[in-house]
Design a protein around this motif. Structure first.
Motif, short mmCIF file in Angstrom:
data_model
loop_
_atom_site.label_atom_id
_atom_site.label_comp_id
_atom_site.label_asym_id
_atom_site.label_seq_id
_atom_site.Cartn_x
_atom_site.Cartn_y
_atom_site.Cartn_z
N GLU A 116 1.55 65.79 11.02
CA GLU A 116 0.60 64.70 11.21
C GLU A 116 0.14 64.15 9.86
N VAL A 117 -0.06 65.03 8.88
CA VAL A 117 -0.45 64.59 7.55
C VAL A 117 0.63 63.70 6.95
N VAL B 203 -6.25 60.06 4.75
CA VAL B 203 -5.04 60.86 5.00
C VAL B 203 -5.45 62.32 5.04
N GLY B 204 -5.10 63.00 6.13
CA GLY B 204 -5.39 64.42 6.23
C GLY B 204 -6.81 64.75 6.57
N VAL B 205 -7.58 63.76 7.03
CA VAL B 205 -8.97 63.99 7.41
C VAL B 205 -9.04 63.99 8.92
N ARG C 174 2.81 61.95 8.56
CA ARG C 174 2.84 60.69 9.30
C ARG C 174 1.74 59.75 8.81
N GLN C 175 0.53 60.31 8.63
CA GLN C 175 -0.57 59.51 8.14
C GLN C 175 -0.26 58.97 6.74
N ALA C 176 0.33 59.81 5.88
CA ALA C 176 0.67 59.39 4.53
C ALA C 176 1.66 58.23 4.55
N LYS C 177 2.63 58.31 5.45
CA LYS C 177 3.62 57.24 5.56
C LYS C 177 2.97 55.93 6.02
N VAL C 178 2.08 56.03 7.02
CA VAL C 178 1.40 54.84 7.53
C VAL C 178 0.54 54.19 6.44
N VAL C 179 -0.19 55.01 5.71
CA VAL C 179 -1.05 54.48 4.65
C VAL C 179 -0.22 53.91 3.52
N GLY C 180 0.88 54.59 3.17
CA GLY C 180 1.76 54.06 2.12
C GLY C 180 2.30 52.69 2.50
N GLN C 181 2.69 52.52 3.75
CA GLN C 181 3.18 51.23 4.21
C GLN C 181 2.08 50.18 4.20
#
Length: 220
Positions: free
Chosen positions: A184-185, A172-174, A187-194
């Motif tokens: 974008e960060v 996330v955030g890389v 969005r990535q956090a939401k995808v990873v959380g899911q």
């Protein structure tokens, strides 16, 4: 006592900045336990950094910085009000993969009894060891990440994200060259959380998870 230095959790988020707090907040909303620690990578002692000769290519404008600061403020408030386990002064110093450990093996004083479920990861800190099934990296240079993945036997290619998720590792955030935007960060956090929630609570996930994002470009 050795056992007092070892803690068990579902996920460890490495990096206590905006990306780390974002994914920790998402995990909290899905009911997934997580511990947030500070970043783990430091420059090698014999490799001087000549950053004074290099111009940053990811400098954010004033509006982006203001947006990031506002999001960070909300995330910190959420972490405080919901009692998230954020250890911003605790640094991760080493990361070990444990899913190939044998029954009866010892990990930092903790003996895995026969038949017990093994964690996939051990995050070493100055205060002890955090055992977890999932690792989220938010502060990691591209060269260090490539080296780490190579040591884990993961080839850089089109299926990188899938290969990492298969062993419980997420980003996330890389970004590739520039720092991802705040949106974008998130969005990535939401995808990873899911994605993590789908593994921890598969019965509560509705629909297939199709979101993904590029982490490292494939070599030419």
């Amino acid at each position: 006592m050795p056992a007092a230095r070892t803690e068990r959790t579902t996920a460890v988020v490495i990096g206590a900045g905006m990306p780390g707090l974002a994914v920790a907040s998402e995990l909290s909303r899905y009911g997934v336990d997580a511990i947030v620690v500070d970043g783990m990578y430091v420059p090698a002692p014999l490799q001087p950094l000549n950053t004074g000769l290099l111009q940053r290519c990811d400098a954010a404008d004033a509006a982006c910085l203001q947006e990031r600061s506002e999001i960070l403020r909300h995330l910190r408030n959420y972490a405080a009000s919901h009692g998230l386990d954020v250890r911003s002064t605790t640094r991760a110093v080493r990361l070990d993969r444990l899913d190939e450990a044998a029954e009866g093996s010892v990990v930092s004083g903790t003996v895995h009894s026969p038949g017990a479920a093994l964690c996939q990861w051990a995050v070493h800190t100055p205060n002890g060891v955090l055992l977890a099934d999932h690792i989220v990296l938010t502060r990691c240079g591209q060269s260090q990440l490539r080296k780490m993945l190579a040591e884990l036997g993961i080839a850089i290619g089109q299926n990188l994200v899938a290969a990492m998720r298969a062993i419980g590792m997420y980003l996330v955030g890389v970004g590739e060259l520039a720092t991802p935007t705040p949106k974008e960060v998130l969005r990535q956090a939401k995808v990873v959380g899911q994605a993590i929630s789908a593994k921890v609570h598969p019965e509560s996930v509705h629909g297939a998870l199709t979101g993904t994002f590029a982490a490292i470009p494939a070599p030419a």
